[in-house]
Design a protein around this motif. Sequence first.
Motif, mmCIF file in Angstrom:
data_model
loop_
_atom_site.group_PDB
_atom_site.id
_atom_site.type_symbol
_atom_site.label_atom_id
_atom_site.label_comp_id
_atom_site.label_asym_id
_atom_site.label_seq_id
_atom_site.Cartn_x
_atom_site.Cartn_y
_atom_site.Cartn_z
ATOM 1 N N SER A 344 0.848 -1.187 0.000
ATOM 2 C CA SER A 344 0.000 0.000 0.000
ATOM 3 C C SER A 344 0.882 1.234 0.000
ATOM 4 C CB SER A 344 -0.936 0.025 1.220
ATOM 5 O OG SER A 344 -0.191 0.090 2.417
ATOM 6 N N ILE A 345 0.321 2.349 -0.486
ATOM 7 C CA ILE A 345 1.119 3.565 -0.646
ATOM 8 C C ILE A 345 0.360 4.795 -0.164
ATOM 9 C CG2 ILE A 345 2.467 2.717 -2.601
ATOM 10 C CD1 ILE A 345 0.520 4.401 -4.387
ATOM 11 N N GLY A 346 1.114 5.857 0.083
ATOM 12 C CA GLY A 346 0.596 7.203 0.276
ATOM 13 C C GLY A 346 1.570 8.150 -0.404
ATOM 14 N N VAL A 347 1.060 9.229 -0.997
ATOM 15 C CA VAL A 347 1.896 10.111 -1.812
ATOM 16 C C VAL A 347 1.828 11.530 -1.259
ATOM 17 C CG1 VAL A 347 2.350 10.959 -4.152
ATOM 18 C CG2 VAL A 347 1.437 8.643 -3.814
ATOM 19 N N ARG A 350 2.434 17.212 -3.322
ATOM 20 C CA ARG A 350 2.899 17.642 -4.641
ATOM 21 C C ARG A 350 3.190 16.472 -5.573
ATOM 22 N NH1 ARG A 350 6.343 23.211 -4.522
ATOM 23 N NH2 ARG A 350 5.055 24.356 -3.021
ATOM 24 N N GLY A 351 2.986 15.280 -5.090
ATOM 25 C CA GLY A 351 3.225 14.102 -5.925
ATOM 26 C C GLY A 351 4.686 13.814 -6.163
ATOM 27 N N GLU A 352 5.550 14.275 -5.260
ATOM 28 C CA GLU A 352 6.989 14.139 -5.471
ATOM 29 C C GLU A 352 7.596 12.953 -4.730
ATOM 30 O OE1 GLU A 352 7.831 18.949 -6.012
ATOM 31 O OE2 GLU A 352 8.254 17.946 -4.093
ATOM 32 N N ARG A 353 6.975 12.530 -3.615
ATOM 33 C CA ARG A 353 7.518 11.430 -2.822
ATOM 34 C C ARG A 353 6.407 10.448 -2.497
ATOM 35 N NH1 ARG A 353 9.593 13.828 2.306
ATOM 36 N NH2 ARG A 353 10.823 11.934 2.567
ATOM 37 N N VAL A 354 6.788 9.185 -2.371
ATOM 38 C CA VAL A 354 5.825 8.130 -2.085
ATOM 39 C C VAL A 354 6.312 7.324 -0.897
ATOM 40 C CG1 VAL A 354 6.921 6.600 -3.790
ATOM 41 C CG2 VAL A 354 4.580 6.128 -3.009
ATOM 42 N N ALA A 355 5.384 6.980 -0.022
ATOM 43 C CA ALA A 355 5.671 6.096 1.102
ATOM 44 C C ALA A 355 4.956 4.781 0.858
ATOM 45 C CB ALA A 355 5.201 6.721 2.414
ATOM 46 N N GLY A 356 5.675 3.687 1.008
ATOM 47 C CA GLY A 356 5.103 2.377 0.749
ATOM 48 C C GLY A 356 5.257 1.449 1.945
ATOM 49 N N VAL A 357 4.183 0.741 2.268
ATOM 50 C CA VAL A 357 4.209 -0.237 3.358
ATOM 51 C C VAL A 357 4.655 -1.582 2.792
ATOM 52 C CG1 VAL A 357 2.815 -1.486 5.056
ATOM 53 C CG2 VAL A 357 2.394 0.961 4.631
ATOM 54 N N SER A 358 5.603 -2.208 3.463
ATOM 55 C CA SER A 358 6.127 -3.494 2.997
ATOM 56 C C SER A 358 5.027 -4.552 2.993
ATOM 57 C CB SER A 358 7.274 -3.957 3.894
ATOM 58 O OG SER A 358 6.814 -4.164 5.220
ATOM 59 N N VAL A 369 9.142 9.949 -6.514
ATOM 60 C CA VAL A 369 8.180 9.391 -7.463
ATOM 61 C C VAL A 369 8.734 9.388 -8.881
ATOM 62 C CG1 VAL A 369 5.927 9.746 -8.560
ATOM 63 C CG2 VAL A 369 6.164 9.953 -6.077
ATOM 64 N N ASP A 370 9.277 10.525 -9.323
ATOM 65 C CA ASP A 370 9.646 10.673 -10.728
ATOM 66 C C ASP A 370 11.137 10.867 -10.969
ATOM 67 O OD1 ASP A 370 7.054 10.435 -11.831
ATOM 68 O OD2 ASP A 370 6.605 12.491 -11.238
ATOM 69 N N SER A 371 11.917 10.965 -9.924
ATOM 70 C CA SER A 371 13.346 11.202 -10.120
ATOM 71 C C SER A 371 14.157 10.006 -9.636
ATOM 72 C CB SER A 371 13.782 12.460 -9.362
ATOM 73 O OG SER A 371 13.510 12.328 -7.981
ATOM 74 N N GLU A 372 15.409 9.992 -10.064
ATOM 75 C CA GLU A 372 16.285 8.912 -9.637
ATOM 76 C C GLU A 372 16.594 9.040 -8.151
ATOM 77 O OE1 GLU A 372 19.760 8.932 -12.014
ATOM 78 O OE2 GLU A 372 18.737 8.371 -13.868
ATOM 79 N N GLY A 373 16.929 7.950 -7.573
ATOM 80 C CA GLY A 373 17.229 7.933 -6.155
ATOM 81 C C GLY A 373 17.008 6.543 -5.622
ATOM 82 N N SER A 374 16.984 6.451 -4.330
ATOM 83 C CA SER A 374 16.792 5.142 -3.713
ATOM 84 C C SER A 374 15.663 5.209 -2.711
ATOM 85 C CB SER A 374 18.079 4.697 -3.011
ATOM 86 O OG SER A 374 18.458 5.644 -2.019
ATOM 87 N N ALA A 375 15.088 4.052 -2.440
ATOM 88 C CA ALA A 375 14.059 3.952 -1.415
ATOM 89 C C ALA A 375 14.730 3.824 -0.057
ATOM 90 C CB ALA A 375 13.158 2.756 -1.689
ATOM 91 N N VAL A 376 14.294 4.664 0.875
ATOM 92 C CA VAL A 376 14.877 4.676 2.214
ATOM 93 C C VAL A 376 13.873 4.088 3.198
ATOM 94 C CG1 VAL A 376 15.803 6.102 4.059
ATOM 95 C CG2 VAL A 376 16.253 6.711 1.669
ATOM 96 N N GLN A 377 14.320 3.128 3.969
ATOM 97 C CA GLN A 377 13.442 2.552 4.990
ATOM 98 C C GLN A 377 13.456 3.460 6.214
ATOM 99 O OE1 GLN A 377 13.306 -1.765 5.566
ATOM 100 N NE2 GLN A 377 13.598 -1.421 7.761
ATOM 101 N N VAL A 378 12.293 4.044 6.532
ATOM 102 C CA VAL A 378 12.211 4.985 7.639
ATOM 103 C C VAL A 378 11.528 4.380 8.860
ATOM 104 C CG1 VAL A 378 12.239 6.996 6.112
ATOM 105 C CG2 VAL A 378 10.047 5.989 6.769
ATOM 106 N N VAL A 379 10.862 3.257 8.690
ATOM 107 C CA VAL A 379 10.212 2.560 9.803
ATOM 108 C C VAL A 379 10.503 1.071 9.667
ATOM 109 C CG1 VAL A 379 8.009 1.903 10.872
ATOM 110 C CG2 VAL A 379 8.349 4.246 10.058
#
Length: 579
Positions: A344-347, A350-358, A369-379
């Motif tokens: 599941s996700i929440g955005v 501005r639609g720039e970042r997405v949080a996803g539940v494992s 969301v639209d740029s290069e980078g990495s997913a960071v685990q915050v929880v």
Amino acid sequence: MRRRSARLGLILGAVLLLPACIQMPSEGPVTEVDSDSVTPSTPGIYFDPKPPQAGESATEIVTHFLEAMKATPVKTSVARQFLTPDAQRRWAPDSAVITYAELGDPVGDGVEVMSAMTGLEEYDARGAWQRSRLRKTMRFGLTSDRGEWRIDQLPDALIVPESWFEDQYRRVSLYFFDPTVRILVPEPAFVPDGEQQASSLVRGLLNDPTPDPRLIRTFLPPGFTSRLGAVPITPAGVAEVTLVGDPDVLDEATIQRIVTQLVWTMRQDTRIRAVRLSIGEEELSLPGGVTQIALDVGSEFDPNGAQSSGDLFGLVEGKLVRGSIGSLLATPGPMGAERLGVRSIGVSLRGERVAGVSGDGTALLVAPVDSEGSAVQVVSGARDLLPPAWDFADRIWLADRARGGSRISVVTGESRRALEVPGMSGRDVRHLLVSRDGSRLVAVIRTAKGDRIVASRILHDDAGGVLRATQAQLLDFGPENTTGVIRDIAWRSPTAISVLTDITDDLSEVATISVDGAPGELATEGASRLRGGTRELVSSPVEGAEVFGLARASVADLTAPERPVGPLPKRLASLTYVG
């Protein structure tokens, strides 16, 4: 005087981006102001009560006084005639509104008359709902005045039937600022419909009940009033607001914020096309002498989030997609480029970042969301995270359905903080929402007697730090003919949510309620009943956004039920708007 006028003109000119040419309608309503009027009438409906008659008993005086408060158009002049001269001076019916569902016959011995009322709702001077009561006995003290009974002691309130109130008043929002002065916070209220709506909106802002500055801030100074309590509207639709007070106590920033609060609040009156504002004897003007303030002022403080995205977002085969209901395309960011195992996700707004539940619900990842980078685990180390929700300050709100009851937390950057929310924490939370202005949490709580909806307010410091949450309040939602299970909730406006419930296995109902606890459902356009086993709502607080009901194999557009919606991508999950 000239120096002050010039200063106000410069301030207004520096703040307001008024279009070079505003086309105003050549025709429109003319407002006649009656300072003794409590509320306007519904057009075409009139009720003119009789004044006191000679020889009436004490109970008849009270009966007819209560009847006089139902005058349409409503004026207090007739009702006041049932009072002693001293009570006429003291009585302040604009201090509160009390409505009742049923009224018992007044009884008493003359000196005191009592009237039993049931199904009461109480509203403050702003028109903001305060509480419900099952029953209450209203007491009226009477005395003989020149041989006739008159009321000398009574509540400072307009006391009217619930049905009358529903006909005469409309739901609005009064606009204030959050503690950081970065976003507007709408506060629900009721104001008289019709000709006095504009006046009541201004009075609502000026009636300061000493709000907690950790919740909302107002920049209308204490002691300022609206001249004669009246806001006339010209035939061209210009609302002429005159605030009585010393303009020299207001600096540039304060005037900017006053204008924003006024315009956002007053533009709910559909007769208004622009606002003209005077403070004291000074009329605010733009360069060139233009005095009309456009209704698009303060868009950067939009409670839905300035520059928020209107796209839909979802997961297709585990990858992030965005777009419209008929065109959802993979995003180039890390969550759209590869499967990261989120369910599941929440955005962000501005639609720039997405949080996803494992997939197992124990962790939360955040990625662009639209740029290069990495997913960071915050929880990490959670038990069963519900879908995340974002507010305007890019905070992520979480409910973890852990053993012993749900835990509420907020993530700022990569830092997670637990938040005790009385009435939510430790309960069986099934759904969690946060308002985009960051001022409200709304949750569905499962109980042995069925699902309940509760709402809590969030207090912040002036730097935006979360301080605490208030006791969650039970919202008025008790639909008949349902299973008692709430399938989903979603924002329908900044102050209202839609609620999805089952009537049968194949028939679902969508009702919309206010988040302040005020009774009654809100009228919305589009379908309210859906067939096909609807299980999810996809909705946005932005006016005009499409609202969808998702079933296992189909999707329905609630805002345009006649419009067919094509099949969604296979293995689509967690379809949502931003926030």
